[in-house]
Design a protein around this motif. Sequence first.
Motif, mmCIF file in Angstrom:
data_model
loop_
_atom_site.group_PDB
_atom_site.id
_atom_site.type_symbol
_atom_site.label_atom_id
_atom_site.label_comp_id
_atom_site.label_asym_id
_atom_site.label_seq_id
_atom_site.Cartn_x
_atom_site.Cartn_y
_atom_site.Cartn_z
ATOM 1 N N ASP A 523 0.834 -1.205 0.000
ATOM 2 C CA ASP A 523 0.000 0.000 0.000
ATOM 3 C C ASP A 523 0.867 1.252 0.000
ATOM 4 N N VAL A 524 1.953 1.225 0.755
ATOM 5 C CA VAL A 524 2.821 2.391 0.878
ATOM 6 C C VAL A 524 3.639 2.615 -0.380
ATOM 7 N N VAL A 525 4.258 1.561 -0.903
ATOM 8 C CA VAL A 525 5.190 1.745 -2.012
ATOM 9 C C VAL A 525 4.484 1.936 -3.356
ATOM 10 N N LEU A 526 3.230 1.472 -3.461
ATOM 11 C CA LEU A 526 2.532 1.557 -4.741
ATOM 12 C C LEU A 526 1.507 2.684 -4.809
ATOM 13 N N ARG A 527 0.842 3.025 -3.690
ATOM 14 C CA ARG A 527 -0.298 3.930 -3.789
ATOM 15 C C ARG A 527 -0.242 5.147 -2.861
ATOM 16 N N ARG A 528 0.393 5.046 -1.687
ATOM 17 C CA ARG A 528 0.494 6.237 -0.838
ATOM 18 C C ARG A 528 1.642 7.125 -1.295
ATOM 19 N N THR A 529 2.571 6.533 -2.033
ATOM 20 C CA THR A 529 3.682 7.263 -2.635
ATOM 21 C C THR A 529 3.813 6.819 -4.095
ATOM 22 N N ILE A 530 4.642 7.530 -4.847
ATOM 23 C CA ILE A 530 4.920 7.129 -6.240
ATOM 24 C C ILE A 530 6.332 6.563 -6.357
ATOM 25 N N VAL A 531 6.887 6.099 -5.244
ATOM 26 C CA VAL A 531 8.262 5.613 -5.226
ATOM 27 C C VAL A 531 8.470 4.506 -6.258
ATOM 28 N N ALA A 532 7.583 3.519 -6.298
ATOM 29 C CA ALA A 532 7.742 2.417 -7.244
ATOM 30 C C ALA A 532 7.534 2.894 -8.677
ATOM 31 N N PHE A 533 6.547 3.733 -8.890
ATOM 32 C CA PHE A 533 6.182 4.182 -10.242
ATOM 33 C C PHE A 533 7.357 4.851 -10.950
ATOM 34 N N ILE A 534 8.132 5.641 -10.236
ATOM 35 C CA ILE A 534 9.223 6.385 -10.866
ATOM 36 C C ILE A 534 10.543 5.619 -10.848
ATOM 37 N N GLY A 535 10.512 4.366 -10.391
ATOM 38 C CA GLY A 535 11.729 3.577 -10.378
ATOM 39 C C GLY A 535 12.603 3.825 -9.169
ATOM 40 N N GLY A 536 12.017 4.338 -8.099
ATOM 41 C CA GLY A 536 12.797 4.662 -6.915
ATOM 42 C C GLY A 536 12.813 3.584 -5.853
ATOM 43 N N LEU A 537 12.174 2.444 -6.113
ATOM 44 C CA LEU A 537 12.090 1.403 -5.104
ATOM 45 C C LEU A 537 13.315 0.489 -5.208
ATOM 46 N N THR A 538 14.454 1.016 -4.775
ATOM 47 C CA THR A 538 15.671 0.217 -4.722
ATOM 48 C C THR A 538 15.615 -0.726 -3.523
ATOM 49 N N GLN A 539 16.565 -1.642 -3.462
ATOM 50 C CA GLN A 539 16.594 -2.557 -2.321
ATOM 51 C C GLN A 539 16.746 -1.820 -0.991
ATOM 52 N N PRO A 540 17.646 -0.819 -0.877
ATOM 53 C CA PRO A 540 17.729 -0.076 0.389
ATOM 54 C C PRO A 540 16.435 0.634 0.758
ATOM 55 N N VAL A 541 15.746 1.203 -0.229
ATOM 56 C CA VAL A 541 14.478 1.876 0.045
ATOM 57 C C VAL A 541 13.452 0.860 0.539
ATOM 58 N N PHE A 542 13.362 -0.262 -0.141
ATOM 59 C CA PHE A 542 12.420 -1.309 0.257
ATOM 60 C C PHE A 542 12.696 -1.772 1.684
ATOM 61 N N ASP A 543 13.953 -1.970 2.001
ATOM 62 C CA ASP A 543 14.308 -2.436 3.342
ATOM 63 C C ASP A 543 13.963 -1.393 4.402
ATOM 64 N N GLU A 544 14.295 -0.137 4.141
ATOM 65 C CA GLU A 544 14.044 0.906 5.139
ATOM 66 C C GLU A 544 12.547 1.132 5.341
ATOM 67 N N LEU A 545 11.793 1.182 4.261
ATOM 68 C CA LEU A 545 10.346 1.367 4.383
ATOM 69 C C LEU A 545 9.699 0.169 5.078
ATOM 70 N N SER A 546 10.211 -1.030 4.826
ATOM 71 C CA SER A 546 9.658 -2.225 5.460
ATOM 72 C C SER A 546 9.690 -2.108 6.975
#
Length: 596
Positions: A523-546
């Motif tokens: 919900d956070v990475v796909l719809r509350r933010t546009i992080v995934a849409f713009i290609g910003g969901l790197t492994q470090p980002v995924f880990d920190e947001l998790s």
Amino acid sequence: MTDSTTESAATQDVRSDVQAILDRPTAQVLVIGGGINGVGTFRDLALQGVDVILVERSDFISGASAASSHMIHGGVRYLENGEFRLVRESVQERNRLLRLAPHYVKPLPTTIPIFSTFSGILSAPLRLLTHKQAGKPKERGALLIKLGLTGYDSFSRDGGTVPRHEFKGHKKSMQKFPKLRDSVKYTARYYDAAVENPERLALDIIGDGRAAAKSGAAAQARSVNYVEAIGDSDGGVLLRDTVSGTEFTVKADVIVNTSGPWTDITNKALGKVTSFMGGTKGSHIVLDNQELYDACAGGEIFFENNDGRIVLIYPLNGRVLVGTTDIDADPNEPSVTTEEEVDYFFELVSHVFPTIAVDRSQIVYRYSGIRPLPKHDDTAPGFVSRDYRIEQTVFAGDKKTPVLSLVGGKWTTWRALSEHLTNETLGLLKKTRTVSTEDLQIGGGVGFPTTDSGSRAWVSEHSAGLSAERTAQLLKRYGTKAAGVIAYITERTDDAPLASLPDYSTAEIDYLIAKEYVVHLTDVVLRRTIVAFIGGLTQPVFDELSVIVGKQLGWSAAQLADERTRAVKDLDFFHGLKLEAPALTPATSENLTDAK
């Protein structure tokens, strides 16, 4: 595998939004389906003082509504199908949303490259009258496009907020777009609108509905995601919370089915077999290609490919959106972008910009969805009506309860459609409309400054200790609802940027989780933010947001591990994102335990 059917190992406690329904499992209206038309109808009914419950089997705006081309448009090509009512309404609603949601809906200059003068003139009447294409499709020439845009402009006279179209010849066209195919004879430019972050606009609409009940209406407006309608029980609709597995029954005077392409599936679950729907699949890819981005010269390129399909190349959020396809689809199957569709997108880019190289390494995101179109038998997908209608049946569990099923609908007309659906519902309830939504600003669009000086004044007044740059960033991201985000952040005193994602802070992510109905990590990475849409969901980002999401929702280390595994599978399958879900470190596990 899909968001709507996979149970999470997240906390099994009853969620507050579910509890609000369990405490009083009755309503005047139950709306099933939290896409854009469902949430719009929920808002409109709440504004009329109707006691309404909205349930969505997955996350809000995660189905068909999440697979749009991010456009609010009048549908110039619908003129060719003879859908003049729809075009008029679409243009009026486009103009209205530019005024009512200026924080998310922006004017979009759109250019049509034209390679002939008279092509398509003879075949156009056949397409209009029969919705069929005789022989090989032909590109529409300048004369036909001129006629269409002139008619299109005529619908904007009442309350028009964008310029009229204009034509340029070869020389001026190539000066503006030097990367265009050099055989271009003309370009036609007109304006529609873009919705840069449609999911956030929908969250504002839900918030408006919930706030309407809190502001003094006698009725309640309750909404909950990850709750699906699975049958009938004791004269009511049997619902299941897909997080906890809890099943419960809600009784309502009217049931509104806004399940989009899954409308027939929902009706079948409720005991009524219908065959209203016949959706088509539309896919998109998002490219990180600066040359292509610059070649669009700040606007959308909208054109007809060799196969007669209308397609688009669209600079958006620093990337380039390319779409879309139109293929018959089965709503029982997950919708994904295929490699054949990717090849098709690359071909259409080369059709217009032959010297710009595109390849799979530039794809940062891909997505696909099924349009909620009516059953169309042998009508070609491109000619299927984009208009909507409302079908009334009765609920199998209680023949006295009417069911209104929405067939069709699109992002541009959600407000007008919701008004129509609300009016029919009010008629069944023997109530009358008390509030018009025609001029009612939406969410963070209320008081949103539309000038540079106005923005500076807002930032100065609302910064509350944050820097002007940070406040302006939040204003752009949330509209005037940024004031609530700022208050939440400043109460926690620490707005330090995330290590992996400096445009966000822990406090801001915490706000999204606490205030915006977050249940799953996706919900956070796909719809509350546009992080995934713009290609910003790197492994470090995924880990920190998790870790942030896990702490805020009180997950154990095992629950977080399950969520990460689930997210990795879905992000790969649906969006082509390659991430990993490695085992948590002992320190992270300890932090999560402390948070619980």
